[in-house]
Design a protein around this motif. Structure first.
Motif, short mmCIF file in Angstrom:
data_model
loop_
_atom_site.label_atom_id
_atom_site.label_comp_id
_atom_site.label_asym_id
_atom_site.label_seq_id
_atom_site.Cartn_x
_atom_site.Cartn_y
_atom_site.Cartn_z
N TYR A 32 0.83 -1.21 0.00
CA TYR A 32 0.00 0.00 0.00
C TYR A 32 0.87 1.26 0.00
O TYR A 32 2.04 1.22 0.36
CB TYR A 32 -0.89 0.03 1.25
N ALA A 59 -4.92 1.99 1.70
CA ALA A 59 -5.55 0.78 2.22
C ALA A 59 -6.89 1.15 2.84
O ALA A 59 -7.01 2.21 3.47
CB ALA A 59 -4.66 0.16 3.30
N GLU A 63 -8.87 -3.36 5.28
CA GLU A 63 -7.53 -3.86 4.94
C GLU A 63 -6.52 -3.51 6.04
O GLU A 63 -5.64 -4.30 6.37
CB GLU A 63 -7.08 -3.28 3.59
#
Ligand code: ATP
Ligand code: MG
Length: 395
Positions: A32, A59, A63
């Motif tokens: 990310y 993210a 997540e």
């Protein structure tokens, strides 16, 4: 967008919280994008110690939660991840996108839309959009832990150098979306000793009444940040100057005439100056003390009114008045229960000092339990020393 490379700024890695670095690195490792953003970057560039470290990432909250066991998701309108550590909480927010109107119930939307209030916040987006959604240029710098560079989308670096507080976008629209931004502009201008940019400034008095749409709990929090952080007196003067004070303190201020407002304002100013001094010396400050002073004269004047009307003694009248004023104040300003309890205690002791023999003053001065009450007593005496002000009370 400009990128400021590691060599061209003064942020060093060891000034950043170890926990924040850990989170940034784990997010990167998992593929990310992630940055340190907001007050953390701003304060490090200025050379101040940041109060907290906020992170932004692509993210999603779910997540983020999968990556960190110590993560709690908070917020309804826009979910944010809080990663909890022993001594600090790091806020990780997903890049915000622009609002889309499709999913909002038409009727509610129409009403709030007319007022310009931001309704739907939970739209994720790209970093460029996230930058446009933030409040001030100086709060919109993204620090990359991997190469130690800073991304500047809206001219934040230049404004920090020139000491300018500038809202991103059209000020009127941005204040309408979220009127708390008016208080943030004032706070940062005083806290960081910066000048407010012309258009950012001009729109505040014009839109000051929008502050009434802010939920009272949020307003209470912002007011404490503004008034109880070592620069309260200056912030209070600015609230006045920008026509916000009377809106925010519609209760107590609007209930009284000019002269009584002068009394209330003078006492508040004394207490703020006193608190600012204590803050500078790193002395403890009871947050209830300021609120006890803000509400003292409304409470006191109301007590006298009740006493005369019902022909009862001061103590009885005081109990009725105390309940009435605190109920009203906690409703208007969402003052938490423990603060309300503290205010009651301070007032009861202030009355005790005022209506007992002068001999006890000496003893009480040294008694820690009477600390706030004694101070309130001394400061209100100072206010009432002014003959004209005293006359107002005796009327
Ligand atoms: P400090 O933490 O020192 O009080 P801060 O700027 O970090 O200052 P926070 O409340 O921690 O303030 O917010 C973090 C960041 O989130 C801000 O720097 C800003 O980019 C963004 N932000 C906060 N409040 C708003 C708002 N009302 N509108 C738009 N963006 C905001
Ligand atoms: Mg912060």
């Amino acid at each position: 967008m400009i990128i400021i490379s590691k060599k061209k700024h003064n942020i060093s890695r060891n000034k950043i919280s170890k926990n924040a670095i850990k989170i940034l690195l784990r997010l990167h490792k998992s593929g990310y994008e992630a940055y340190l953003v907001g007050g953390g970057v701003r304060d490090l560039i200025i050379g101040n110690q940041p109060k907290d470290f906020d992170l932004a990432t692509n993210a999603t909250p779910l997540e983020i939660q999968k990556l960190f066991k110590n993560c709690r998701l908070i917020g309804k309108r826009f979910q944010i991840a809080h990663i909890l550590f022993k001594k600090e909480t790091i806020e990780v927010s997903t890049f915000r996108g622009h609002n889309n109107k499709k999913n909002i119930k038409k009727k509610i939307y129409k009403k709030k839309e007319r007022l310009g209030i931001l309704l739907r916040d939970n739209v994720f987006g790209q970093i460029e959009e996230d930058a446009e959604r933030r409040d001030l240029t100086i709060n919109t710098l993204y620090f990359n832990i991997i190469d130690l560079s800073i991304r500047d989308y809206v001219g934040g670096i230049k404004d920090i150098k020139k000491k300018i507080i500038r809202l991103i976008g059209d000020p009127e629209t941005r204040y309408r979306e979220d009127p708390v931004r008016m208080l943030r502009v004032i706070r940062f201008s005083v806290q960081l000793k910066m000048t407010i940019e012309k258009n950012t400034k001009k729109a505040i008095p014009k839109l000051s009444k929008l502050i009434l749409h802010v939920p009272s709990a949020r307003l209470y929090n912002e007011l404490n940040k503004l008034l109880q952080n070592g620069f309260g007196y200056q912030a209070y003067q600015k609230l006045k100057k920008f026509c916000l004070l009377k809106k925010i303190f519609s209760f107590p201020l609007l209930n009284y005439n000019k002269k009584i407002n002068l009394l209330i304002n003078t006492l508040i100013s004394y207490v703020l100056k006193n608190n600012d001094q204590r803050f500078k010396k790193k002395k403890k400050i009871n947050p209830a003390f300021l609120w006890s002073a803000i509400l003292w004269y409304p409470y006191f004047i109301n007590t006298i009114k009740i006493k005369n009307k019902k022909k009862i003694n001061y103590k009885e009248a005081s109990n009725i008045s105390l309940k009435f004023i605190l109920k009203k104040a906690s409703f208007k300003l969402s003052i938490p229960k423990q603060i309300i309890y503290s205010i009651k205690e301070i007032w009861k002791k202030t009355n005790f000092i005022t209506y007992n023999s002068k001999k006890i003053l000496f003893k009480i001065k040294k008694n820690k339990k009477f600390f706030e009450a004694y101070n309130l007593y001394i400061l209100k005496k100072k206010v009432e020393k002014n003959r004209n002000l005293k006359k107002i009370i005796l009327k």
